[in-house]
Structure formats: structure tokens, C-alpha cells
Design an enzyme around this catalytic site. Structure first.
Site, PDB file in Angstrom:
ATOM      1  N   LYS A 102      -6.771  -0.920   5.772  1.00 57.66           N
ATOM      2  CA  LYS A 102      -6.057   0.203   5.164  1.00 57.66           C
ATOM      3  C   LYS A 102      -6.750   1.537   5.434  1.00 57.66           C
ATOM      4  O   LYS A 102      -6.108   2.579   5.412  1.00 57.66           O
ATOM      5  CB  LYS A 102      -5.877  -0.031   3.668  1.00 57.66           C
ATOM      6  CG  LYS A 102      -4.876  -1.159   3.402  1.00 57.66           C
ATOM      7  CD  LYS A 102      -4.552  -1.326   1.936  1.00 57.66           C
ATOM      8  CE  LYS A 102      -3.407  -2.315   1.737  1.00 57.66           C
ATOM      9  NZ  LYS A 102      -3.820  -3.712   2.039  1.00 57.66           N
TER      10      LYS A 102
HETATM   11  C1  PLP Z   1      -2.981  -4.760   2.326  1.00 57.17           C
HETATM   12  C2  PLP Z   1      -3.582  -5.946   2.980  1.00 57.17           C
HETATM   13  C3  PLP Z   1      -2.789  -6.898   3.659  1.00 57.17           C
HETATM   14  C4  PLP Z   1      -1.275  -6.812   3.708  1.00 57.17           C
HETATM   15  O1  PLP Z   1      -0.802  -5.736   4.499  1.00 57.17           O
HETATM   16  P1  PLP Z   1       0.720  -5.241   4.360  1.00 57.17           P
HETATM   17  O2  PLP Z   1       0.772  -3.990   5.142  1.00 57.17           O
HETATM   18  O3  PLP Z   1       0.949  -5.005   2.896  1.00 57.17           O
HETATM   19  O4  PLP Z   1       1.604  -6.305   4.901  1.00 57.17           O
HETATM   20  C5  PLP Z   1      -3.436  -7.941   4.290  1.00 57.17           C
HETATM   21  N1  PLP Z   1      -4.780  -8.089   4.229  1.00 57.17           N
HETATM   22  C6  PLP Z   1      -5.569  -7.210   3.588  1.00 57.17           C
HETATM   23  C7  PLP Z   1      -7.038  -7.433   3.554  1.00 57.17           C
HETATM   24  C8  PLP Z   1      -5.008  -6.099   2.944  1.00 57.17           C
HETATM   25  O5  PLP Z   1      -5.803  -5.224   2.288  1.00 57.17           O
END
Ligand code: PLP
Length: 483
Positions: free
Chosen positions: A122
């Protein structure tokens, strides 16, 4: 580049013509409840791919983002992007390094997306968002109060992206005592005046309900300049398109080859960016959507039935960032799937409101999901994650986190000879130490720079799951100190 709402309405820009990138930057939703989408996708031809193949990550990011943010002068945008994807912020000269895991499964590669300040993918989007917000607010002179809810990764990524940013405060709600020790320490140890950690006596759904209640109160929202940074934010999706291009270039030696991606999915934000890269002309063979026990998306891609789950049906798993009951970015893909027909899309979402589901299994659209759009899927249980973490470690010496393990399990089932399968690594294992100990009988490697993390002093305010208490807290802070 102009933006439209998936539900066919328009954005309130206060002037003639469509909405541009900066108009939708701070808004999560269109006024009609739809999501922002570009009017059309920029097309990348072979000559452009030949040039992009040799760019550094920040240069590539600039080239991709500028196509979607045509209202930001190039000079300004270049500066913002170059200041985002630095070696200091992303721990090295390659922002998203690629590792072969052929010893675990032939043809499988791992693209590391978790080298940012909070060690989850993220950061790649949120760090850019922080710079874009600061830029946009400096032009308007308006302050911004971000209110968000997190089960762990989103909150820390947002806080590290916005800490110390002029004109911006962050109020981040998290469920008291429910995050991992690492995640808790990461968020609560921030000492910046503009960061407010609010631990809510409740579960994640209570936190999310509080944010929804604040967002639904238009008067409070306006009076307090409230904004959000949730996963439907379009700028986050655009920032994520970049690493699909980068991953493709790193997994191939020329632009005649094709690559597939497997993506650990929750809110469908990450893989939605892959869909957009593919629509732009990146030679992606298949996009494989991997889910945990919360398999709303896997069920859709297998059966054509999209059935949202209730909170009671949503499992708390050892891959918590993928524990979702409905995938908020999925609407963006469905918009393309129904030929960008906003009325058809609204009819599907009405069915979800009334019946909790829609069913495309007997329509031409469902065949297109695979044939035209290249989607496939799979899911993974807790026991399977534990086995993957163990097997990958035994075969390669690598320790993967439980979210990445979900994708690896599915990738191994879906990889085909002659087409590299890139798995997106979404977090570092130390963030989920409890599960790593269960799998390997020892601690995850502790990342450099975080040695004293658990000992750092923590700053947090405890609140009841009560919207008036939250509002009082926000008003108290904003009336006390300038942002
Ligand atoms: C947010 C997240 C996901 C999921 O991603 P999306 O964009 O919501 O599909 C998967 N793995 C981790 C570690 C995350 O922080």
C-alpha cells in the site's frame, strides 16, 4: 483526461466540461455513489513499450501517471513522482525487485512490493497520494482532515504518507487490541502532531461504521473539511498500474513475450490496476485473483455469481488484510464488463441491494471475463497458507507473509508452461509474526531499521464505538491547533 462515474452521473467541479484528475483526487465517491473511471484508457503501443522497458521505476511512474493526470503540469508532476519513489523511501535502487521462486514452482516469480516505509504494498500508492494531497492543498489553501479505519496495513501506510504534511491531519480508527504487535507499534509510535491514533473499543466493522457515519453527515464533513483515503481512491489505483509495467519488463527480455500475474486480493484495488494495465496494451496473458477463505471474488470468477457476505459470514483469517465481505473496487471492472453501460451497472447493483447478489453465469459477459479480460481465480485456506510458507522456505530459503502465501498457492495451480507467472508480494512477514511462528517454529526475519520498534513510546487515544465521541474529539483537535 476526463473522468466519469460508473453510475453515469457527473462530478461537481463548479465549471464546464468533465472532471479532471485533481477534481477527483480528494473525493472517494461520485455524488451518484459510483466510482471515478477515466473516459477511455490511454493506449500504449509497441514503440512506447520499447522505450519504457529501459526507464527507472520513478521515470516509468512519471510516464504512466502523467497519462491520467493531464491537468497537473509536467514539471510539477515529475517533481512529485521523483520525490516519492526515492531509494530512501523504498529501501534500495530497485523499487520492486523480482526474485525467481522456480525452486518452489517452475515459472513462478515474486515481485517485491513491500519495501516502503510500512512494509506493505500500500505504500507504493499511498506515498504518492501524500505528495499529491500536499500539492493540491497548497493550491487551494484549504486544510484537510483525513478520517479512516484500518485493520492494520492501510492505516500505517496512510499515516507514514501524511505525517508532517502541512495542512493535513489524520484521524485513524483501529479496533483496540486487534492488530498484530508489529502493526500496532508501527502506527502508535508515530509522534507527529498531525497524526491521531484512535483505538476504538470494538471490531474493525465498528471502526468502518464510524467513518461511514461521519461521511454521511454532509454538514459535519463540510464544516470540518473531512476527506478519506480508502481503497477506491482513483490516484491509488493509478499508482499501482506502474508496477505491472515494471514487473512485465523485469520478467521478460522483449515485448513479444506475455506474462501472467497472481494477486492476493481483498478490495480488488491491486488487481484492478492490473486490469487497467492490460487494457492499456501491456501484454498480460492472465490476471489471477487469489482470495483467502473470504472468497467473494473467487466465487464470481468461477461461477459468474457475485454474492456479498454479511459481517457474520466474514471470516477473521491469518491474512487479515484480505478479510472483506464486498470488494469495493470490483465495480470498476464490472463497468468495463457491461460495456460501460451505467444503466446496466446500476441494475446489477440494485440486485445486490435487494438480493445480496447478481448472477452473470448465463450471459455473454461471463464468457468475456475469461476470454476477453483474461481473469482466473483460486482461493486458499489457513492450513494451505501455513504449508506454502513452510514449502517456500524449505525450497528457496525465502520467508513469505501469509497474504503472499495465498497468491503463491493459487499461482502454482494456475502457472502454464512458457508464460512467466509473477506473484505480487504484498507485505513483509515480520508484520504477521504470529503466523510465521506457527509455520516455521521461529520468528520472521526482523527488517532493518525496525530493531527498536516494539520499545518505542506509543501515542494513542482510546474511544468508545460512538460517533458523537469521535466528532467531539475531531472538533476539539481542529479548534485547538492550526493544521
Ligand atoms: C490491502 C492488502 C491486500 C489486498 O489488496 P486489495 O487491493 O484490497 O485487493 C493484500 N495483502 C496485503 C498485505 C494488503 O495490505
Amino acid at each position: 483526461m476526463n473522468y466519469v462515474s460508473t453510475r453515469g452521473g457527473s462530478f461537481a467541479t463548479g465549471r464546464e466540461g468533465g472532471a479532471a484528475f485533481l477534481d477527483i483526487l480528494l473525493e472517494g465517491l461520485a455524488p451518484d455513489g459510483g466510482l471515478a473511471m477515466p473516459e477511455s484508457y490511454p493506449e500504449i503501443d509497441r514503440d512506447t513499450l520499447d522505450v519504457w522497458r529501459f526507464l527507472s521505476y520513478p521515470e516509468l511512474a512519471f510516464e504512466v501517471v502523467r497519462l491520467f493526470a493531464t491537468d497537473i503540469p509536467s514539471r510539477d508532476l515529475r517533481g512529485l513522482v521523483m520525490n516519492t519513489y526515492t531509494a530512501a523511501a523504498f529501501g534500495g535502487h530497485e523499487t520492486t525487485p523480482m526474485t525467481s521462486l522456480a525452486a518452489y514452482a517452475p515459472g513462478v516469480l515474486l515481485q517485491g512490493l513491500s519495501n516502503g516505509p510500512t512494509l506493505a504494498f500500500k505504500d507504493l500508492a499511498m506515498q504518492l497520494l501524500g505528495h499529491l494531497f500536499e500539492y493540491a492543498l497548497a493550491r487551494t489553501g484549504e486544510p484537510l482532515n483525513i478520517v479512516g479505519a484500518t485493520s492494520g496495513d492501510t492505516g500505517s501506510a496512510a499515516e507514514y504518507a501524511l505525517r508532517g504534511k502541512r495542512g493535513i491531519r489524520v484521524f485513524m480508527l483501529s479496533p483496540l487490541g486487534r492488530m498484530s504487535a508489529f502493526q500496532t507499534a508501527q502506527m502508535f509510535s508515530l509522534q507527529d502532531d498531525n497524526i491521531h491514533n484512535l483505538a476504538v473499543r470494538g471490531v474493525f466493522d465498528d471502526c468502518q461504521d464510524l467513518v461511514k457515519a461521519i461521511s454521511a453527515d454532509a454538514d459535519f464533513k463540510r464544516a470540518q473539511s473531512i476527506g478519506t483515503v480508502n481503497s477506491i481512491n482513483w490516484a491509488r489505483v493509478v499508482a499501482q498500474v506502474v508496477y505491472y509495467f515494471r514487473g512485465y519488463f523485469m520478467a521478460t527480455s522483449n515485448n513479444d513475450e506475455r506474462v501472467s500475474f497472481t494477486v492476493p486480493s481483498g478490495n480488488f484495488g491491486n488487481i484492478c490496476a492490473g486490469h487497467i494495465a492490460r487494457m492499456m496494451g501491456l501484454p498480460i496473458e492472465r490476471l489471477v485473483c487469489a482470495t483467502n477463505e473470504n472468497d467473494v471474488l473467487d466465487e464470481f470468477f468461477r461461477t459468474g455469481v457475485y454474492r456479498v457476505r454479511s459481517a457474520a459470514e466474514t471470516h477473521a483469517t491469518s491474512s487479515p488484510s484480505m478479510d472483506i465481505s464486498k470488494a469495493s473496487n470490483f465495480e470498476r471492472f464490472v463497468f468495463d464488463l457491461v460495456g460501460r453501460d451505467a444503466d446496466a451497472l446500476k441494475a446489477l447493483w440494485r440486485q445486490v441491494d435487494v438480493h445480496g447478489r447478481f448472477d452473470l453465469s448465463s450471459t455473454g459477459s461471463f464468457a468475456e471475463v475469461r476470454e476477453r479480460y483474461g481473469f482466473a481465480s483460486g482461493s486458499c485456506s489457513h492450513a494451505e497458507r501455513i504449508a506454502v510458507i513452510r514449502d517456500v522456505h524449505a525450497a528457496t530459503g525465502h520467508v513469505v507473509d501469509p497474504h503472499t502465501a495465498v497468491a503463491l498457492k493459487v499461482a502454482r495451480e494456475q502457472v502454464r508452461p512458457g508464460v512467466p507467472m509473477v506473484v505480487l508480494e504484498t507485505a513483509r512477514p515480520a508484520k504477521f509474526g504470529e503466523t510465521i511462528r506457527e509455520a516455521l517454529g521461529r520468528d520472521a526475519p526482523w527488517p532493518a531499521g525496525f530493531e527498536d520498534l516494539l520499545e518505542r513510546p506509543q501515542r494513542v487515544i482510546e474511544l468508545p464505538a460512538d460517533v458523537d465521541a469521535l466528532k467531539r474529539y475531531i472538533v476539539d483537535v481542529t479548534s485547538r491547533s492550526p493544521a
